[in-house]
Write a protein that holds these residues in place. Sequence first.
Motif, mmCIF file in Angstrom:
data_model
loop_
_atom_site.group_PDB
_atom_site.id
_atom_site.type_symbol
_atom_site.label_atom_id
_atom_site.label_comp_id
_atom_site.label_asym_id
_atom_site.label_seq_id
_atom_site.Cartn_x
_atom_site.Cartn_y
_atom_site.Cartn_z
ATOM 1 N N SER A 166 5.492 -1.327 0.506
ATOM 2 C CA SER A 166 4.455 -1.949 1.171
ATOM 3 C C SER A 166 3.433 -1.654 0.471
ATOM 4 C CB SER A 166 4.493 -1.558 2.715
ATOM 5 O OG SER A 166 4.163 -0.077 2.756
ATOM 6 N N PRO A 167 2.433 -2.286 0.687
ATOM 7 C CA PRO A 167 0.962 -2.445 -0.030
ATOM 8 C C PRO A 167 0.210 -1.352 0.308
ATOM 9 C CG PRO A 167 0.961 -4.720 0.968
ATOM 10 C CD PRO A 167 2.280 -3.881 1.279
ATOM 11 N N MET A 168 -0.552 -0.808 -0.891
ATOM 12 C CA MET A 168 -1.311 0.474 -0.816
ATOM 13 C C MET A 168 -2.787 0.328 -0.037
ATOM 14 S SD MET A 168 0.616 2.779 -1.860
ATOM 15 C CE MET A 168 -0.144 4.208 -2.624
ATOM 16 N N ASN A 169 -3.183 -0.926 0.302
ATOM 17 C CA ASN A 169 -4.526 -0.704 1.228
ATOM 18 C C ASN A 169 -4.440 -1.913 2.114
ATOM 19 O OD1 ASN A 169 -5.840 -3.121 -0.108
ATOM 20 N ND2 ASN A 169 -5.152 -2.299 -1.861
ATOM 21 N N LYS A 170 -5.387 -1.866 3.073
ATOM 22 C CA LYS A 170 -5.591 -2.521 3.977
ATOM 23 C C LYS A 170 -5.504 -4.031 3.707
ATOM 24 C CE LYS A 170 -5.316 1.059 6.341
ATOM 25 N NZ LYS A 170 -6.166 2.310 6.236
ATOM 26 N N MET A 199 -2.151 -5.134 3.045
ATOM 27 C CA MET A 199 -1.116 -4.893 4.064
ATOM 28 C C MET A 199 -1.372 -6.249 4.929
ATOM 29 S SD MET A 199 -1.706 -1.116 5.316
ATOM 30 C CE MET A 199 -1.441 0.279 4.244
ATOM 31 N N VAL A 256 4.990 -6.775 -3.704
ATOM 32 C CA VAL A 256 3.885 -6.019 -3.341
ATOM 33 C C VAL A 256 3.431 -5.277 -4.639
ATOM 34 C CG1 VAL A 256 4.040 -3.255 -2.850
ATOM 35 C CG2 VAL A 256 5.044 -4.939 -1.334
ATOM 36 N N ASN A 300 -0.644 -4.851 -5.304
ATOM 37 C CA ASN A 300 -1.258 -3.776 -5.415
ATOM 38 C C ASN A 300 -2.160 -3.880 -6.790
ATOM 39 O OD1 ASN A 300 -0.595 -2.258 -3.329
ATOM 40 N ND2 ASN A 300 1.296 -1.574 -4.312
ATOM 41 N N ARG A 301 -1.781 -4.872 -7.545
ATOM 42 C CA ARG A 301 -2.428 -5.130 -8.826
ATOM 43 C C ARG A 301 -3.828 -5.744 -8.567
ATOM 44 N NH1 ARG A 301 -5.072 -4.787 -12.729
ATOM 45 N NH2 ARG A 301 -4.608 -5.197 -15.208
ATOM 46 N N LYS A 311 -7.519 -5.229 -4.001
ATOM 47 C CA LYS A 311 -7.992 -4.028 -4.096
ATOM 48 C C LYS A 311 -8.820 -3.504 -2.829
ATOM 49 C CE LYS A 311 -6.776 -2.875 -8.151
ATOM 50 N NZ LYS A 311 -5.826 -1.877 -8.402
ATOM 51 N N PRO A 312 -8.768 -2.100 -2.776
ATOM 52 C CA PRO A 312 -9.596 -1.901 -1.445
ATOM 53 C C PRO A 312 -11.208 -2.043 -1.648
ATOM 54 C CG PRO A 312 -8.892 0.089 -2.569
ATOM 55 C CD PRO A 312 -8.222 -1.125 -3.274
ATOM 56 N N LYS A 313 -11.891 -2.182 -0.656
ATOM 57 C CA LYS A 313 -13.121 -2.511 -0.910
ATOM 58 C C LYS A 313 -13.747 -1.051 -1.555
ATOM 59 C CE LYS A 313 -17.344 -4.088 1.878
ATOM 60 N NZ LYS A 313 -17.838 -3.045 2.618
#
Lengths: 445, 312
Positions: B250-254, B257, B292, B296-297, B300-302
């Motif tokens: 699953s993805p690495m950031n909110k 997700m 996914v 992820n690429r 990006k997270p904020k």
Amino acid sequence: MNMLKTFSKGGVHPSENKISANRSIEILPLPQKVSIPVSQHIGAPATILVAKGDKVKVGQIIAQSAGFVSANIHSSVSGTVESIDAVLDSSGYKRQTITITVEGDEWESSIDRTTDLKKDIQLTSQDIIKRINEAGIVGLGGATFPSHVKLSVPSGKKADVLIINGVECEPYLTSDHRLMLEKGHELMVGIQILMKALNVSKALIGIENNKPDAINYLKIIAGEYKGIEVHALKVKYPQGGEKQLIKALVNREVPSGGLPIDIGTVVHNVGTAFAVYEAVQKNKPLFERVVTVTGKILPRTANYMVRIGTSVSDLIAAAGGLPEDTGKVVNGGPMMGKALVNTDVPVTKGTSGIIVFQSKESKRKTESVCIRCAKCVSICPMGLEPYLLNKLGQQMIFDRMEQENVLDCMECGSCSFECPAHLPLLDYIRLGKAEVSKIIRSRKN
Amino acid sequence: MFNVVLALMPAFAVSLYYFGFGALIVTLLAVGSCVIFEYLIQKYILKVTPTITDGSAIVTGLLLAFNVPSNLPWYIVVFGSLFAIGVAKMSFGGLGNNPFNPALAARVFMLISFPVQMTSWPLPVASRLQYIDAVTGPTPLAILKEGLKNGETISQMSDKIPTHMQMFMGLMGGSLGEIAAFALLIGFAWLLFTKVITWHIPVSIFTTIFVFTGILWLINPEKNADPIFHLLTGGVMIGAIFMATDYVTSPMNKAGMWIFGIGIGLLTVIIRVWGSYPEGVSFAILIMNAFVPLLNRYVKPKRFGEEVKKNG
Ligand code: SF4
Ligand code: SF4
């Protein structure tokens, strides 16, 4: 309920372990000799002004600032210059170091050695900055950035609020805490001096809520000084990070790659504000500072007023000596500090604490593979992706690391702390930061 | 991983209650063979130190068992386990590197290879004492699909479809661990409480399915089942809580997700309503698993200080 302020993104909560919080600041007896590196700050090393065999006094300038981002170095003792050599410092680099044999304790006559509180600020803004520059003051929170540089606001920019960092979010460290309790008035005057230098009418002191005594005390005496507010902050690491503290107190975000002044703020540590008081009101250069000596296995922990250049081994000896099952000795806090290779290194302006860990406490846990749990991403206070930076660092893909904003990493160590696979994420991120900076520099040339 | 195993225990208890022997045999077989295959493959084929102590093979085994009928012949269970561990996990480099959830990949593989055995659902309670010769019947989703195909309306089918309460308690045909929503929700609460997962993926899946099927239901309640029906049937609960939240896939950031969860929700409904197979969660999760790396690429997270830069 009164919600305490804090920063919004990421953060962890390591055990606080402030075991030396109740130990008043003691003056460490004079050592037999001191070794004073001429580069104790970020920026160019200072130029040496003395030669072997010279007699020096306490507070005498022995190396002169070499450029704008540099800082003067003063002798912390009186005696004879024994040698000038490249010697290992606490970060493991060889630096030009002036070693002085201590003879008596003779101070420069210009220094006011009384303990009277001098509230009147007579100097002008320009002269304050000049005096701070002369006194060799650097950020005492550990960043060691020369303080006069932060106060010289570039044209076109303006500060509207001064932020004073009394957070002390690193576990174990208590030197700022003690300073706030014992030198509150001096600190307040120091802050007023900084406000005058910056020409701002407001200063906010941020203190984490695990130091209620300091918060209460400063709140009480703040009434006597104009424009100073004390704010209790939620306990969350790394709130002492400049950017996190600004976010917590005034809810502004320093832009990526930018400086606090870009958003009208300047941040100084409480230790720095105290040093500013002494420099401006007492004409005393920065040659001593408070250092916490602590660790669960030490017979006694303490907060010492230490002359710069005193060796770490002298400090530890004062606290009862190295216990047998010492695993490592850390310079700084447990999160951001670095393990010392040996204890013959000197205390410098950036040394806020020395922590002795038992071998059991200091063992690195066995690494397993990254299970992609995303914990490191959600706790990173800078909004980076440590798992990715770690992987890119291992594969040495530096251009991608640059794109992923590796330079924004404040090296707070939260990611390594939180990783359930015990991956030493920060190791490869640091490597990447160094490489990316090199690449950027070479691009400019 | 221990907390995930614990979180699956209420569902396991319910499956024992409804399906008895069959559930026990299938679960033990799946867990046992997953662990053994992982050990053997790591030790003798990959020649690395076996990592079965990390518990991930146990979780895969449990999820695999929970996703199949309780009367599935033993060799299919073992075969599925071999696929899950050997193909879906180890051939990609083991824990942390597999792009698809191993249990789900195996489920879909088994569904294609053994369609008849994989879709004969023992009836709860009635088949408690049987393993192979269980009394079987269709799942609510299959009743719905079949009925709609024959031109029946939902109200005409109402006596054949279990009530919401029955579905919530798991009193319906289905895979052995997916039926009882309440038991799975207890597990969800435990996973949230122990901070093993965050709520983002399950909640975005539930919300999307609820809203999407709600709209369809409002448009034509005779042709489209209500949103609660959709949430309580098939693998929505187990899929959203236990399989879509699989760290590795699953993805690495909110932000990622949310997109991932919404994608699963949308695909699930599309497959259920317009696809030829009554159930859709497994496929939906696998399809989104494939996206996914892309998420992820590019999502990006904020970053701290990012917005100011844009404005300034
Ligand atoms: S990547 Fe840097 S800023 Fe982010 S948690 Fe790790 S050390 Fe801290
Ligand atoms: S915290 Fe550790 S295990 Fe989890 S994603 Fe980050 S690097 Fe991987």
